[in-house]
Scaffold this motif. Structure first.
Motif, PDB file in Angstrom:
ATOM      1  N   ARG A 152      -2.576   6.197   5.486  1.00 12.47           N
ATOM      2  CA  ARG A 152      -2.373   4.935   4.884  1.00 12.47           C
ATOM      3  C   ARG A 152      -3.426   4.593   4.273  1.00 12.47           C
ATOM      4  N   ASP A 184       9.101   1.947   7.623  1.00 13.84           N
ATOM      5  CA  ASP A 184       8.430   0.891   6.710  1.00 13.84           C
ATOM      6  C   ASP A 184       9.335   0.156   5.711  1.00 13.84           C
ATOM      7  N   ASP A 237       0.703  -1.384   0.082  1.00 12.65           N
ATOM      8  CA  ASP A 237      -0.046  -0.131   0.031  1.00 12.65           C
ATOM      9  C   ASP A 237       0.943   1.524   0.112  1.00 12.65           C
ATOM     10  N   LYS A 238       0.314   2.418   0.347  1.00 14.95           N
ATOM     11  CA  LYS A 238       1.151   3.698   0.330  1.00 14.95           C
ATOM     12  C   LYS A 238       0.296   4.671   1.001  1.00 14.95           C
ATOM     13  N   ILE A 239       0.963   5.808   1.270  1.00 12.63           N
ATOM     14  CA  ILE A 239       0.716   6.813   1.936  1.00 12.63           C
ATOM     15  C   ILE A 239      -0.287   7.833   0.878  1.00 12.63           C
ATOM     16  N   ARG A 248       6.203   8.865  11.752  1.00 10.35           N
ATOM     17  CA  ARG A 248       6.285   7.471  11.282  1.00 10.35           C
ATOM     18  C   ARG A 248       7.231   6.409  11.508  1.00 10.35           C
TER      19      ARG A 248
END
Length: 288
Positions: free
Chosen positions: A84, A125, A77-79, A122
């Motif tokens: 998110r 990741d 996935d992605k920001i 954050r």
């Protein structure tokens, strides 16, 4: 279409050229939503329409896959606008509800050599998803092929009774249950968090030329676990040919589709005996 070929066509068109129930394993990593560019011919879809693009492709994957087969989807996935995105979970939900595939399990790829990401608020990741879809609970799998050595600590623990499934009475009180557990002579089963390197650590003429290639160890694990020699492995987003190369090394057949013809020269290099002999797989699956 003939086995052991990579066809430079749109994967939806290519999949429609395959018969029903002929593929034993699909291992692939599609272009992620609104992320890496793969050249002018490759359209990268936004999160809002990603599932609409991908579901027809996955429906075809479900059609060509054998009843005892598996589909391994590597995706991330992605920001999106500071939060998110849930597009991956939306996609998984639609696969289960709109195709003949079921979510058998989910695993995680911890990228050992991945670059740290994330802003001030954050954490780093370095995780990607690996979703395992099947048609049937009785799909083909030989876990003995991917067992790993026990740690010394685990072997010592097995010398005395260890905790099993506890019993809980009507008052919610737990009674501990312990029993003797014998180690499997072939080793223990891996956990569902795999520590694979990225392809960036590879050396050679074909290393690092694809913007989002995975390491050989990733398809090697699933090909050895979920197929037998002579089985057919498909990658509908073949890229530079990693899945085809690993299938060939393991005496499996392969077929793949790819739109970017610039990768053909790299694929040809990878599929030569000389290049295959340079591939060194990890001796064991490196896990937490």
């Amino acid at each position: 279409m003939e086995k052991n070929n990579i066809y430079f066509v749109d994967c939806l068109e290519g999949l429609k050229g395959l018969d029903d129930n002929v593929v034993d394993l699909i291992v692939t990593s599609p272009p992620y939503a609104d992320a890496t560019e793969y050249g002018k011919k490759i359209e990268c879809f936004k999160t809002k329409n990603y599932s609409d693009w991908f579901i027809p492709i996955i429906a075809e994957i479900g059609r060509v896959m054998k009843k005892e087969g598996s589909f391994i989807l590597n995706i991330n996935d992605k920001i999106d606008n500071g939060f998110r995105s849930t597009y991956v979970f939306d996609l998984v939900n639609r696969i289960v509800n709109e195709t003949n595939l079921k979510l058998y399990e989910r695993y995680f790829w911890f990228k050992k050599s991945g670059l740290p990401t994330g802003g001030e608020k954050r954490l780093n990741d370095k995780i990607e998803y690996l979703f395992h879809f099947t048609k049937d609970k009785k799909h083909k799998a030989n876990t003995d092929r991917i067992r790993i050595p026990y740690s010394e600590v685990t072997l010592n623990r097995m010398k005395t009774p260890i905790g099993a499934n506890d019993t809980i009475d009507d008052n919610g009180i737990t009674t501990a249950v312990k029993k003797m557990v014998k180690p499997n002579s072939l080793g223990k089963k891996p956990n569902g968090v795999f520590r694979f390197n990225t392809a960036g650590v590879l050396k050679g003429k074909t290393a690092g030329v694809h913007p989002a290639a995975f390491h050989h160890d990733l398809p090697n694990l699933f090909i050895n676990w979920l197929t037998d020699e002579g089985d057919l492995v498909l990658d509908p987003f073949m890229g530079t040919g990693t899945v085809a190369q690993v299938a060939k090394i393991n005496n499996r057949n392969y077929i793949g589709f790819e739109l970017n013809e610039a990768y053909k020269e790299i694929q040809d290099l990878k599929l030569t005996p000389e290049e295959m002999n340079t591939v060194k797989f990890s001796d064991t699956v490196d896990i937490f």
